[in-house]
Design a protein around this motif. Structure first.
Motif, PDB file in Angstrom:
ATOM      1  N   PHE A 185       0.829  -1.208   0.000  1.00 22.36           N
ATOM      2  CA  PHE A 185       0.000   0.000   0.000  1.00 22.36           C
ATOM      3  C   PHE A 185       0.865   1.260   0.000  1.00 22.36           C
ATOM      4  CE2 PHE A 185      -3.608  -2.346   2.434  1.00 22.36           C
ATOM      5  CZ  PHE A 185      -3.970  -3.007   1.273  1.00 22.36           C
ATOM      6  N   GLU A 186       1.952   1.231   0.756  1.00 26.08           N
ATOM      7  CA  GLU A 186       2.843   2.393   0.795  1.00 26.08           C
ATOM      8  C   GLU A 186       3.495   2.619  -0.562  1.00 26.08           C
ATOM      9  OE1 GLU A 186       3.954   2.296   5.542  1.00 26.08           O
ATOM     10  OE2 GLU A 186       5.165   1.093   4.152  1.00 26.08           O
ATOM     11  N   ASP A 187       3.847   1.544  -1.257  1.00 29.06           N
ATOM     12  CA  ASP A 187       4.397   1.677  -2.603  1.00 29.06           C
ATOM     13  C   ASP A 187       3.348   2.269  -3.543  1.00 29.06           C
ATOM     14  OD1 ASP A 187       6.502   1.207  -4.626  1.00 29.06           O
ATOM     15  OD2 ASP A 187       5.046  -0.211  -5.445  1.00 29.06           O
ATOM     16  N   LEU A 188       2.121   1.806  -3.426  1.00 36.22           N
ATOM     17  CA  LEU A 188       1.054   2.342  -4.273  1.00 36.22           C
ATOM     18  C   LEU A 188       0.796   3.814  -3.961  1.00 36.22           C
ATOM     19  CD1 LEU A 188      -1.313  -0.754  -4.278  1.00 36.22           C
ATOM     20  CD2 LEU A 188       0.053   0.126  -6.196  1.00 36.22           C
ATOM     21  N   GLU A 189       0.891   4.184  -2.702  1.00 33.91           N
ATOM     22  CA  GLU A 189       0.736   5.604  -2.338  1.00 33.91           C
ATOM     23  C   GLU A 189       1.830   6.442  -2.999  1.00 33.91           C
ATOM     24  OE1 GLU A 189       1.113   8.590   1.496  1.00 33.91           O
ATOM     25  OE2 GLU A 189       0.768   6.462   1.889  1.00 33.91           O
ATOM     26  N   ARG A 190       3.068   5.965  -2.962  1.00 39.26           N
ATOM     27  CA  ARG A 190       4.182   6.697  -3.582  1.00 39.26           C
ATOM     28  C   ARG A 190       3.962   6.878  -5.077  1.00 39.26           C
ATOM     29  NH1 ARG A 190       7.062   3.715   0.148  1.00 39.26           N
ATOM     30  NH2 ARG A 190       7.414   1.991  -1.281  1.00 39.26           N
ATOM     31  N   ASN A 191       3.352   5.891  -5.724  1.00 43.26           N
ATOM     32  CA  ASN A 191       3.146   5.938  -7.173  1.00 43.26           C
ATOM     33  C   ASN A 191       1.810   6.545  -7.586  1.00 43.26           C
ATOM     34  OD1 ASN A 191       5.585   4.622  -8.154  1.00 43.26           O
ATOM     35  ND2 ASN A 191       4.826   2.824  -7.090  1.00 43.26           N
ATOM     36  N   ALA A 192       0.963   6.823  -6.615  1.00 46.82           N
ATOM     37  CA  ALA A 192      -0.401   7.266  -6.915  1.00 46.82           C
ATOM     38  C   ALA A 192      -0.425   8.666  -7.527  1.00 46.82           C
ATOM     39  CB  ALA A 192      -1.243   7.254  -5.645  1.00 46.82           C
ATOM     40  N   PRO A 193      -1.331   8.864  -8.485  1.00 44.75           N
ATOM     41  CA  PRO A 193      -1.528  10.224  -9.001  1.00 44.75           C
ATOM     42  C   PRO A 193      -2.140  11.101  -7.905  1.00 44.75           C
ATOM     43  CG  PRO A 193      -3.096   8.687  -9.992  1.00 44.75           C
ATOM     44  CD  PRO A 193      -2.183   7.886  -9.131  1.00 44.75           C
ATOM     45  N   LYS A 216      -3.865  10.123  -4.115  1.00 42.74           N
ATOM     46  CA  LYS A 216      -2.773  10.020  -3.131  1.00 42.74           C
ATOM     47  C   LYS A 216      -3.266  10.264  -1.705  1.00 42.74           C
ATOM     48  CE  LYS A 216       1.367  11.207  -4.416  1.00 42.74           C
ATOM     49  NZ  LYS A 216       2.350  10.158  -4.364  1.00 42.74           N
ATOM     50  N   LYS A 217      -4.143  11.236  -1.506  1.00 40.22           N
ATOM     51  CA  LYS A 217      -4.652  11.555  -0.166  1.00 40.22           C
ATOM     52  C   LYS A 217      -5.419  10.357   0.422  1.00 40.22           C
ATOM     53  CE  LYS A 217      -7.519  14.820   2.339  1.00 40.22           C
ATOM     54  NZ  LYS A 217      -8.431  15.950   2.259  1.00 40.22           N
ATOM     55  N   ASP A 218      -6.164   9.656  -0.423  1.00 43.04           N
ATOM     56  CA  ASP A 218      -6.909   8.490   0.054  1.00 43.04           C
ATOM     57  C   ASP A 218      -5.963   7.361   0.463  1.00 43.04           C
ATOM     58  OD1 ASP A 218      -9.572   9.498  -0.195  1.00 43.04           O
ATOM     59  OD2 ASP A 218      -9.326   9.360  -2.358  1.00 43.04           O
ATOM     60  N   TRP A 219      -4.906   7.157  -0.318  1.00 47.90           N
ATOM     61  CA  TRP A 219      -3.909   6.153   0.067  1.00 47.90           C
ATOM     62  C   TRP A 219      -3.267   6.549   1.389  1.00 47.90           C
ATOM     63  CZ3 TRP A 219      -3.612   1.379  -1.010  1.00 47.90           C
ATOM     64  CH2 TRP A 219      -3.945   0.887  -2.270  1.00 47.90           C
ATOM     65  N   LYS A 220      -2.986   7.828   1.570  1.00 47.77           N
ATOM     66  CA  LYS A 220      -2.378   8.313   2.816  1.00 47.77           C
ATOM     67  C   LYS A 220      -3.310   8.026   3.993  1.00 47.77           C
ATOM     68  CE  LYS A 220       0.634  10.835   5.123  1.00 47.77           C
ATOM     69  NZ  LYS A 220       1.933  10.294   5.433  1.00 47.77           N
ATOM     70  N   THR A 221      -4.606   8.265   3.822  1.00 49.43           N
ATOM     71  CA  THR A 221      -5.582   8.000   4.880  1.00 49.43           C
ATOM     72  C   THR A 221      -5.566   6.525   5.260  1.00 49.43           C
ATOM     73  OG1 THR A 221      -6.983   9.831   4.186  1.00 49.43           O
ATOM     74  CG2 THR A 221      -8.049   8.075   5.452  1.00 49.43           C
ATOM     75  N   LEU A 222      -5.606   5.656   4.265  1.00 50.91           N
ATOM     76  CA  LEU A 222      -5.574   4.208   4.521  1.00 50.91           C
ATOM     77  C   LEU A 222      -4.287   3.795   5.223  1.00 50.91           C
ATOM     78  CD1 LEU A 222      -6.895   2.714   1.170  1.00 50.91           C
ATOM     79  CD2 LEU A 222      -7.913   2.414   3.420  1.00 50.91           C
TER      80      LEU A 222
END
Length: 149
Positions: A60-68, A72-78
């Motif tokens: 998930f952290e890797d996906l957050e780093r790569n997220a548009p 990105k904010k939603d990945w950060k929340t998760l």
């Protein structure tokens, strides 16, 4: 003087075009990353328990780093919620599997149990669940990939 200015402008425009084209499309990179992690995520999250969610945190952290930027904010929340639970469990010296029917294992202090319970509440909060839904929707709509969290 005009030809020098024109030459500089052409150089700047061509350098800018090369820079932009070398960056690639951030959405394509994110989708490739998501698809690259798909099998591992399926295996890690397949059991559907909290331990699987915590085990998936590095992905998930890797996906957050790569997220548009739009997701990105939603990945950060998760990731913040899951990381908080992981940290609380680590500090208490227990795993998610040690809890039976929401009851803390013997030997855990009341303060540690409360910290774990508060962190678990954050993971299941409306804010975190809504972020999860948006991340999954983005995966389906933009990347044409199923992501079940």
């Amino acid at each position: 003087m005009t030809s020098l200015r024109m030459g500089v402008q052409l150089f700047v425009v061509s350098m800018l075009a090369m820079t932009l084209s070398s960056c690639g499309d951030p959405i394509d990179g994110y989708c490739e990353s998501l698809k690259g992690h798909q099998e591992e995520l399926t295996n890690t999250l397949g059991e559907g328990d909290t331990g699987g969610l915590i085990a998936a945190l590095p992905i998930f952290e890797d996906l957050e780093r790569n997220a548009p930027d739009d997701i990105k904010k939603d990945w950060k929340t998760l990731n913040t919620a899951i990381s908080g639970l992981s940290d609380a469990l680590d500090e208490a010296g227990v795993s998610a599997d040690d809890f039976e029917n929401g009851e803390p294992p013997e030997g855990i202090s009341e303060a540690e149990a409360k910290k774990v319970a508060d962190a678990a509440t954050q993971v299941s909060s409306t804010k975190t669940q809504e972020a999860s839904v948006r991340v999954q929707q983005q995966a389906r709509d933009v990347c044409h990939t199923s992501l079940t969290l």
